[in-house]
Design an enzyme around this catalytic site. Structure first.
Site, PDB file in Angstrom:
ATOM      1  N   HIS A 167      -7.369  -5.988   0.585  1.00 11.46           N
ATOM      2  CA  HIS A 167      -6.206  -5.097   0.551  1.00 11.46           C
ATOM      3  C   HIS A 167      -5.051  -5.609   1.407  1.00 11.46           C
ATOM      4  O   HIS A 167      -3.902  -5.462   1.035  1.00 11.46           O
ATOM      5  CB  HIS A 167      -6.640  -3.701   1.024  1.00 11.46           C
ATOM      6  CG  HIS A 167      -5.579  -2.663   0.883  1.00 11.46           C
ATOM      7  ND1 HIS A 167      -4.879  -2.446  -0.296  1.00 11.46           N
ATOM      8  CD2 HIS A 167      -5.084  -1.760   1.775  1.00 11.46           C
ATOM      9  CE1 HIS A 167      -4.009  -1.463  -0.122  1.00 11.46           C
ATOM     10  NE2 HIS A 167      -4.109  -1.035   1.124  1.00 11.46           N
ATOM     11  N   SER A 191       0.831  -1.200   0.000  1.00  9.68           N
ATOM     12  CA  SER A 191       0.000   0.000   0.000  1.00  9.68           C
ATOM     13  C   SER A 191       0.870   1.256   0.000  1.00  9.68           C
ATOM     14  O   SER A 191       1.639   1.468  -0.930  1.00  9.68           O
ATOM     15  CB  SER A 191      -0.956  -0.054   1.200  1.00  9.68           C
ATOM     16  OG  SER A 191      -1.998   0.871   1.067  1.00  9.68           O
ATOM     17  N   ASP A 249      -2.038  13.888  13.256  1.00  9.40           N
ATOM     18  CA  ASP A 249      -2.280  15.193  12.635  1.00  9.40           C
ATOM     19  C   ASP A 249      -1.623  15.290  11.264  1.00  9.40           C
ATOM     20  O   ASP A 249      -2.241  15.756  10.296  1.00  9.40           O
ATOM     21  CB  ASP A 249      -1.770  16.317  13.550  1.00  9.40           C
ATOM     22  CG  ASP A 249      -2.594  16.460  14.819  1.00  9.40           C
ATOM     23  OD1 ASP A 249      -3.730  15.935  14.853  1.00  9.40           O
ATOM     24  OD2 ASP A 249      -2.104  17.096  15.771  1.00  9.40           O
TER      25      ASP A 249
END
Length: 267
Positions: free
Chosen positions: A243, A86, A182
């Site tokens: 996945h 990924s 964040d």
């Protein structure tokens, strides 16, 4: 000197290096690394920036990730087979196109060298990150509290358990995320893209492309982009896997990977 956290198993043999995907860490590959070490390989698992025990940075950029991994590979002192899933697969492809001399071969797991539409690639991840960022860590008394807090946004218990592997409890600071939530949230759209390769770049060494048959990340219309940049690619689709191919069908995944590695090692 590389700042990335890594761990190596096996004392000799051809080198294999693993890069995890978004929200992961090098330990996700530990069982497969041990099994490859038993077959005579020296295997290094890496924590990418803002994940696991690696440093937090101000960005999550494939070019920067590729440079940091390249520093680590250069320190190993010999070319490696680089395996990436990924996000880690895109970082691995980026590195292969920019620093091909560091690799003997490449394995890309359930990702393509394309930019995915935001509605396909980011909606679930955005929901996960929003829920993790909203969690009141100071109010947690147990890991089961965290599991309950994520259950609405992440209904699949397997995915929830995967995310919670990065929630740790320190004696001094209490519960904390090893993920830089964040920064990952701010750069989520960037992670859905694939950076423009250097002009004329082609990686002409062996490539194994492993896709989950039930995943939407490797489509037939992605083949042209893959073979244009990686002309010696062989695609394997794993039945019964989405996945997270290597965790959903580990034996099939390992069999395909080991055969590829054995072939590459013997020339």
């Amino acid at each position: 000197m590389s700042t990335l956290a890594s761990r190596t198993v096996g004392e000799s043999g051809p080198r294999v290096v693993f890069l995890h995907g978004l929200f992961g860490q090098g330990r996700n590959w530990h069982t497969i690394a041990l099994r490859l070490a038993e077959r005579g390989y020296r295997v290094t698992t890496v924590d990418l920036p803002n994940h696991g025990r690696s440093p937090w940075t101000e960005t999550q950029d494939y070019g920067v990730m590729a440079e940091e991994v390249a520093e680590l590979l250069a320190e190993l002192g010999e070319p490696v087979t680089l395996v990436g899933h990924s996000m880690g697969g895109k970082a691995a492809m980026t590195l292969a196109l920019r620093r091909p001399e560091l690799l003997t071969a490449l394995v890309v797991v359930d990702i393509s060298p394309v930019s995915y539409p935001a509605e396909r690639s980011g909606s679930d991840f955005d929901r996960f990150l929003t829920a993790m960022r909203a969690m009141d860590l100071a109010a947690l008394t147990s890991r089961s509290d965290a599991d309950k807090a994520l259950s609405e946004a992440v209904p699949d218990p397997t995915v929830r358990g995967f995310l919670l592997q990065s929630l740790v409890r320190d004696r001094e600071v209490g519960w904390r995320w090893r993920l830089n939530l964040d920064v990952l949230h701010a750069h989520l759209a960037d992670l859905g893209r694939f950076p423009e390769p250097p002009e004329g770049a082609v990686f002409d060494k062996p490539v194994l492309w492993i896709a989950g048959a039930e995943s939407g990340y490797v489509r037939e219309d992605n083949r042209a982009a893959m073979t244009a940049l990686f002309p010696r690619t062989r695609l394997v689709r794993v039945k019964g896997a989405g996945h997270w191919v290597h965790s959903e069908q580990p034996d099939t995944f390992l069999s395909a990977l080991a055969q590829f590695l054995d072939d590459a090692a013997t020339g």
